[in-house]
Design a protein around this motif. Structure first.
Motif, PDB file in Angstrom:
ATOM      1  N   GLN A 269      28.727  17.312 -28.610  1.00 15.26           N
ATOM      2  CA  GLN A 269      29.356  17.109 -29.936  1.00 15.26           C
ATOM      3  C   GLN A 269      28.835  15.836 -30.610  1.00 15.26           C
ATOM      4  O   GLN A 269      28.871  15.729 -31.835  1.00 15.26           O
ATOM      5  N   LEU A 270      28.401  14.857 -29.799  1.00 14.46           N
ATOM      6  CA  LEU A 270      27.825  13.644 -30.399  1.00 14.46           C
ATOM      7  C   LEU A 270      26.642  14.014 -31.288  1.00 14.46           C
ATOM      8  O   LEU A 270      26.413  13.386 -32.327  1.00 14.46           O
ATOM      9  N   ILE A 271      25.887  15.019 -30.857  1.00 20.15           N
ATOM     10  CA  ILE A 271      24.722  15.450 -31.648  1.00 20.15           C
ATOM     11  C   ILE A 271      25.187  16.272 -32.851  1.00 20.15           C
ATOM     12  O   ILE A 271      24.844  15.970 -33.994  1.00 20.15           O
ATOM     13  N   PHE A 272      25.986  17.307 -32.555  1.00 24.05           N
ATOM     14  CA  PHE A 272      26.412  18.207 -33.636  1.00 24.05           C
ATOM     15  C   PHE A 272      27.027  17.411 -34.788  1.00 24.05           C
ATOM     16  O   PHE A 272      26.785  17.696 -35.955  1.00 24.05           O
ATOM     17  N   LYS A 273      27.866  16.432 -34.420  1.00 23.70           N
ATOM     18  CA  LYS A 273      28.600  15.698 -35.462  1.00 23.70           C
ATOM     19  C   LYS A 273      27.990  14.329 -35.757  1.00 23.70           C
ATOM     20  O   LYS A 273      28.559  13.563 -36.521  1.00 23.70           O
ATOM     21  N   ARG A 274      26.892  14.019 -35.103  1.00 23.62           N
ATOM     22  CA  ARG A 274      26.215  12.719 -35.319  1.00 23.62           C
ATOM     23  C   ARG A 274      27.206  11.569 -35.153  1.00 23.62           C
ATOM     24  O   ARG A 274      27.408  10.743 -36.065  1.00 23.62           O
ATOM     25  N   VAL A 275      27.825  11.562 -34.010  1.00 21.38           N
ATOM     26  CA  VAL A 275      28.864  10.562 -33.726  1.00 21.38           C
ATOM     27  C   VAL A 275      28.251   9.348 -33.026  1.00 21.38           C
ATOM     28  O   VAL A 275      27.354   9.486 -32.201  1.00 21.38           O
TER      29      VAL A 275
ATOM     30  N   SER B  69      28.912  23.463 -33.724  1.00 19.48           N
ATOM     31  CA  SER B  69      27.516  23.128 -33.961  1.00 19.48           C
ATOM     32  C   SER B  69      27.229  23.065 -35.455  1.00 19.48           C
ATOM     33  O   SER B  69      27.957  23.601 -36.272  1.00 19.48           O
ATOM     34  N   TYR B  70      26.136  22.385 -35.781  1.00 17.84           N
ATOM     35  CA  TYR B  70      25.710  22.254 -37.166  1.00 17.84           C
ATOM     36  C   TYR B  70      24.995  23.506 -37.645  1.00 17.84           C
ATOM     37  O   TYR B  70      24.801  23.701 -38.829  1.00 17.84           O
ATOM     38  N   ALA B  71      24.563  24.366 -36.725  1.00 15.00           N
ATOM     39  CA  ALA B  71      23.787  25.548 -37.104  1.00 15.00           C
ATOM     40  C   ALA B  71      24.549  26.807 -36.705  1.00 15.00           C
ATOM     41  O   ALA B  71      25.137  26.874 -35.621  1.00 15.00           O
ATOM     42  N   GLU B  72      24.525  27.805 -37.557  1.00 13.32           N
ATOM     43  CA  GLU B  72      25.229  29.057 -37.263  1.00 13.32           C
ATOM     44  C   GLU B  72      24.575  29.808 -36.114  1.00 13.32           C
ATOM     45  O   GLU B  72      23.360  29.737 -35.915  1.00 13.32           O
TER      46      GLU B  72
END
Lengths: 341, 341
Positions: A269-275, B69-72
């Motif tokens: 999630q750190l990556i997905f949300k750029r945390v 995630s940021y991508a579908e």
């Protein structure tokens, strides 16, 4: 006769042996030793009468052989040490004289000979309770202040979540965040709710599913998480962080009694949300203590900050008070009153 | 007859169903469809002939129902999509015309109708290999560049460790770090050693104990970890971070084929060492693409950066090429050549 040469008794809290699992009162013992109330001729040490001792979560790590920690382990058979407030009884150090009040690292005993007095902070303001220098005006205060303002990079209106929110640091962070204009939710291990003026508070022990609980209070996610507990709470929080959120990692108290830390599974999630997740310690901000005091003392004097203490009276009650913070029994900053002056 | 109305065949890579565990070639199939080589009247879409398709680790996450995630996710029965380089065949979009070269998100097929052409990057420099726009001059390039210079906050002389160091991003980060004056060690899943001019390189598969391996290459610890793999590697790195170290979290490829991510146990080191761990994505830095190109193109033209590609020829080999990156079979950036022009 002993009185005449200035030797008196000195009760001490001794670590019996390295602790694994949850610490018990019986892991420590009270020993009565003696101390000479004079600093040796030519020494630069300072002899301090301890008034208040602080019960801090970081002390747990020092009860075991710890890997990579910033603080040395306690030695079995020797006394504990930690932050405290004391009065100078005798001094070989030019900047401190008999009667001065100080805070800093001291022994868990009635009197301590401090070999590095340059690391002590001299107390100049005594119109506020002296015990506050173990908390809001001491290490936990700087922790909360630097953690929130420096590490969290807050913006007005952001959503802030604080775990261990009734602890010494948590209660302050939440109030700083409220004063700053954030939406603040705290969790703790008691039913004490909303004592510190947060927007919401909950008892994590009453929640079946921490993820569900967090989604209830943060339907749009968390901008800032002030991390005091680690473990399952951190994993649940990671699932609820907002884009570009920040996690200030102050402590992970839920892990300190485990032989092996729980695994954290949601770091992708750190990556997905750029945390951003940032570990920090108050000691990196001690240089800013005078500036911190200038900001915080007026808030304390004007009662703009609620500060709650949980005071155990008598050094004999030190071990019980210390282990209590790991089961979340304290409401507010836990400390030990050793002597009133 | 079909030729006359501009309808031709279009091979496509289709996801059969959501994938759990390690993806297999048989999780995808090649289907031959048809496509009309014209954009509908009045549409702002662009029809692109795909020349190169990029195999990126992030595509794995889209093969399952992914949380947060940021991508579908890809849809079962539909074609995969990802970054690629293509040539405009027909355009209803004012800023692109027939014959223009572009890179950006496209379908895993021979021809793709792109409905949001404003998200494509027009390629102006063709004195370098076109395939580079799937890598060093495309998303992985911006990832490496922004990740190293912006997220890692490097200082000359610091110690940098890169996992998946022969991958598209890793090989570039290591070279940026070397050019910057850092000590650089990379690990990968092959015996290819030191191909990119790092100070040291090792095959993590040959190491019994990652903690021991890291202590061998970093006896004084790691200032910067460029994280591409996650899992056990991250846990070992956490034990070896220096005070005030930084971890740029770019990816966690070792976790993408697991139903549940491995637990990370050593996060208390973030506190002890005051480490900053920052997740990031290239797309947050796409606005800086022109500046990035100005910096990177001269380095490419003057051969100051070694850039290695692993090219599978023919869209039929796409599935095998894609799954290969999860077992570390590729040396260098993995891509698929669909058509030469």
């Amino acid at each position: 006769m002993a009185e005449e040469i200035g030797v008196i008794s000195n009760k001490q809290v001794i670590l019996k042996d390295y602790v694994s699992g949850f610490p018990k009162e019986s892991d420590m013992l009270i020993k009565t030793s003696t101390v000479q109330l004079k600093v040796a001729e030519g020494s630069e040490a300072v002899l301090v009468k301890n008034l208040y001792l602080s019960c801090d979560p970081s002390m747990r790590g020092r009860m075991k052989i710890s890997v990579g920690s910033y603080a040395e382990s306690f030695k079995p058979g020797q006394i504990l040490s930690g932050f405290g407030v004391g009065k100078v009884v005798d001094s070989g150090y030019a900047n401190l004289k008999k009667g001065d009040l100080v805070w800093g690292i001291t022994g868990w005993e009635e009197y301590t000979l401090i070999e590095q007095p340059n690391k002590l902070f001299k107390i100049h303001h005594t119109d506020v309770p002296l015990s506050y220098y173990t908390g809001i005006l001491g290490m936990p205060g700087i922790t909360a202040y630097s953690g929130f303002y420096e590490v969290c990079s807050p913006k007005k209106g952001e959503s802030v979540y604080i775990s261990a929110a009734s602890g010494a640091v948590g209660q302050l962070v939440g109030q700083f965040a409220k004063l700053f204009g954030c939406y603040v939710v705290g969790s703790a291990g008691t039913k004490e709710k909303n004592k510190f003026g947060f927007d919401e508070a909950f008892n994590y022990k009453e929640e079946q599913d921490l993820d569900v609980a967090l989604k209830r209070y943060f339907p749009e996610g968390i901008d800032i998480y002030f991390e005091n507990v680690g473990g399952k709470m951190l994993d649940a929080v990671l699932l609820n962080m907002k884009l570009h959120g920040r996690i200030a990692v102050c402590g992970m108290i839920s892990q300190y009694n485990l032989d092996k830390n729980e695994g954290i599974h949601n770091l992708t999630q750190l990556i997905f949300k750029r945390v951003r997740m940032q570990g920090f310690l108050a000691l990196d901000y001690f240089h800013a203590y005078p500036k911190f005091l200038d900001t915080i003392l007026p808030l304390v004097r004007e009662n703009k900050i609620v500060y709650t203490e949980d005071i155990a009276e008598g050094i004999e009650r030190g071990p019980a008070a210390l282990i209590g913070i790991f089961s979340g029994e304290n409401v507010g900053k836990q400390l030990v009153l050793v002597a009133r002056d």
